[in-house]
Scaffold this motif. Structure first.
Motif, PDB file in Angstrom:
ATOM      1  N   ILE A  73      75.852  75.246  61.822  1.00 50.11           N
ATOM      2  CA  ILE A  73      75.466  74.057  61.069  1.00 50.11           C
ATOM      3  C   ILE A  73      76.534  73.807  59.998  1.00 50.11           C
ATOM      4  O   ILE A  73      76.936  74.730  59.296  1.00 50.11           O
ATOM      5  CB  ILE A  73      74.087  74.241  60.406  1.00 50.11           C
ATOM      6  CG1 ILE A  73      73.019  74.526  61.476  1.00 50.11           C
ATOM      7  CG2 ILE A  73      73.702  73.003  59.599  1.00 50.11           C
ATOM      8  CD1 ILE A  73      71.648  74.821  60.902  1.00 50.11           C
ATOM      9  N   THR A  86      77.296  75.413  55.795  1.00 52.69           N
ATOM     10  CA  THR A  86      76.359  76.508  55.522  1.00 52.69           C
ATOM     11  C   THR A  86      77.062  77.868  55.508  1.00 52.69           C
ATOM     12  O   THR A  86      76.403  78.898  55.636  1.00 52.69           O
ATOM     13  CB  THR A  86      75.237  76.551  56.579  1.00 52.69           C
ATOM     14  OG1 THR A  86      75.824  76.785  57.875  1.00 52.69           O
ATOM     15  CG2 THR A  86      74.441  75.248  56.594  1.00 52.69           C
ATOM     16  N   VAL A  95      71.364  78.545  57.331  1.00 53.29           N
ATOM     17  CA  VAL A  95      70.899  77.298  56.735  1.00 53.29           C
ATOM     18  C   VAL A  95      71.180  77.342  55.233  1.00 53.29           C
ATOM     19  O   VAL A  95      71.539  78.385  54.690  1.00 53.29           O
ATOM     20  CB  VAL A  95      69.395  77.066  56.996  1.00 53.29           C
ATOM     21  CG1 VAL A  95      69.124  76.936  58.487  1.00 53.29           C
ATOM     22  CG2 VAL A  95      68.549  78.198  56.389  1.00 53.29           C
ATOM     23  N   SER A 119      76.230  66.310  58.031  1.00 56.40           N
ATOM     24  CA  SER A 119      75.317  67.041  57.149  1.00 56.40           C
ATOM     25  C   SER A 119      74.095  66.208  56.773  1.00 56.40           C
ATOM     26  O   SER A 119      73.264  66.645  55.973  1.00 56.40           O
ATOM     27  CB  SER A 119      76.047  67.493  55.875  1.00 56.40           C
ATOM     28  OG  SER A 119      76.572  66.382  55.176  1.00 56.40           O
ATOM     29  N   GLN A 157      68.662  70.315  59.440  1.00 60.81           N
ATOM     30  CA  GLN A 157      69.020  71.655  59.899  1.00 60.81           C
ATOM     31  C   GLN A 157      67.970  72.174  60.882  1.00 60.81           C
ATOM     32  O   GLN A 157      68.290  72.935  61.804  1.00 60.81           O
ATOM     33  CB  GLN A 157      69.158  72.597  58.709  1.00 60.81           C
ATOM     34  CG  GLN A 157      70.283  72.192  57.751  1.00 60.81           C
ATOM     35  CD  GLN A 157      70.317  73.032  56.494  1.00 60.81           C
ATOM     36  OE1 GLN A 157      70.780  74.168  56.516  1.00 60.81           O
ATOM     37  NE2 GLN A 157      69.811  72.490  55.398  1.00 60.81           N
ATOM     38  N   ASP A 217      63.159  70.320  56.657  1.00 63.67           N
ATOM     39  CA  ASP A 217      63.984  71.496  56.367  1.00 63.67           C
ATOM     40  C   ASP A 217      63.390  72.297  55.217  1.00 63.67           C
ATOM     41  O   ASP A 217      63.319  73.532  55.265  1.00 63.67           O
ATOM     42  CB  ASP A 217      65.411  71.075  55.985  1.00 63.67           C
ATOM     43  CG  ASP A 217      66.245  70.651  57.176  1.00 63.67           C
ATOM     44  OD1 ASP A 217      65.758  70.768  58.315  1.00 63.67           O
ATOM     45  OD2 ASP A 217      67.385  70.209  56.951  1.00 63.67           O
TER      46      ASP A 217
END
Length: 218
Positions: free
Chosen positions: A14, A17, A84, A133, A137, A208
């Motif tokens: 991701i 992160t 994350v 972004s 996530q 998230d």
């Protein structure tokens, strides 16, 4: 996304992160083992073709992409992990990264508040640098029914500790992670927010926040 068949792991990357540091450390394991040469050649052919033949997973592919493409028994047997990050902190990191690496994307944007309002403007056309972004996530770790399909969720806030756990699990030596793409001159993320922009980010990343247990104040 980084796959090692010899060491039996799949890293789902991701953006923003700490994944660049994780990827740099684990890349040497990518082409080890009997499938290393075919994987290396497929990767090079994909690059030469301009990624037209789909011979490798994109850098920031979601776990569901691997689950759909790999044999079920192979996917199920992999140790699948991801990192994350607090969504409010992630936005500040994204702002500094884009301002440094792709300043033309933020032409006319002088403040973090302007950045947040631009990023979450529903009328603005999609932009890769801004919107990678912007994705949840959560979507990187679940299937179409919302079921979690990764084995370990690490946190940026405990990056080294969680990476040590991963190393133990996949049977490689522990190593200190390099700090890649470190932002310079930034303060605690909370200082960049107004009540309104904090609310905007909280609403957008509500799933998230609920899934990973994040709060604005900790």
């Amino acid at each position: 996304m980084l796959l090692s068949l010899k060491h039996n792991f799949l890293f789902v990357h991701i953006a923003k992160t700490g994944g660049t540091s994780v990827r740099a450390t684990l890349s040497k394991y990518r082409y080890q083992g009997p499938w290393g040469v075919p994987m290396f050649l497929a990767n090079k052919l994909d690059q030469i073709s301009g990624h037209r033949i789909g011979a490798k997973f994109p850098r920031h592919a979601k776990a569901i992409a691997a689950r759909e493409m790999l044999p079920a028994e192979l996917y199920d047997g992999l140790f699948k992990f991801v990192f994350v990050r607090n969504p409010w902190d992630l936005q500040v990191s994204s702002f500094f990264h884009i301002r440094k690496e792709r300043p033309h994307v933020l032409e006319g944007v002088e403040t973090f508040e302007q950045f947040v309002r631009l990023k979450f403007d529903p009328e603005r056309p999609w932009n890769y640098m801004l919107d990678t972004s912007r994705e949840l996530q959560r979507d990187y770790v679940v299937d179409l029914r919302g079921n979690r399909i990764v084995d370990f969720i690490g946190h940026y806030e405990s990056l080294q500790e969680d990476f040590d756990t991963i190393c133990d699990r996949i049977g490689i030596p522990r190593v200190a992670l390099p700090h890649r793409r470190k932002a310079e001159g930034r303060d605690d993320f909370r200082r960049y927010y107004t009540d309104e922009t904090a609310r905007m980010v909280g609403e957008h990343y509500r799933e998230d926040i609920e899934m990973f247990g994040y709060r604005f104040d900790g």
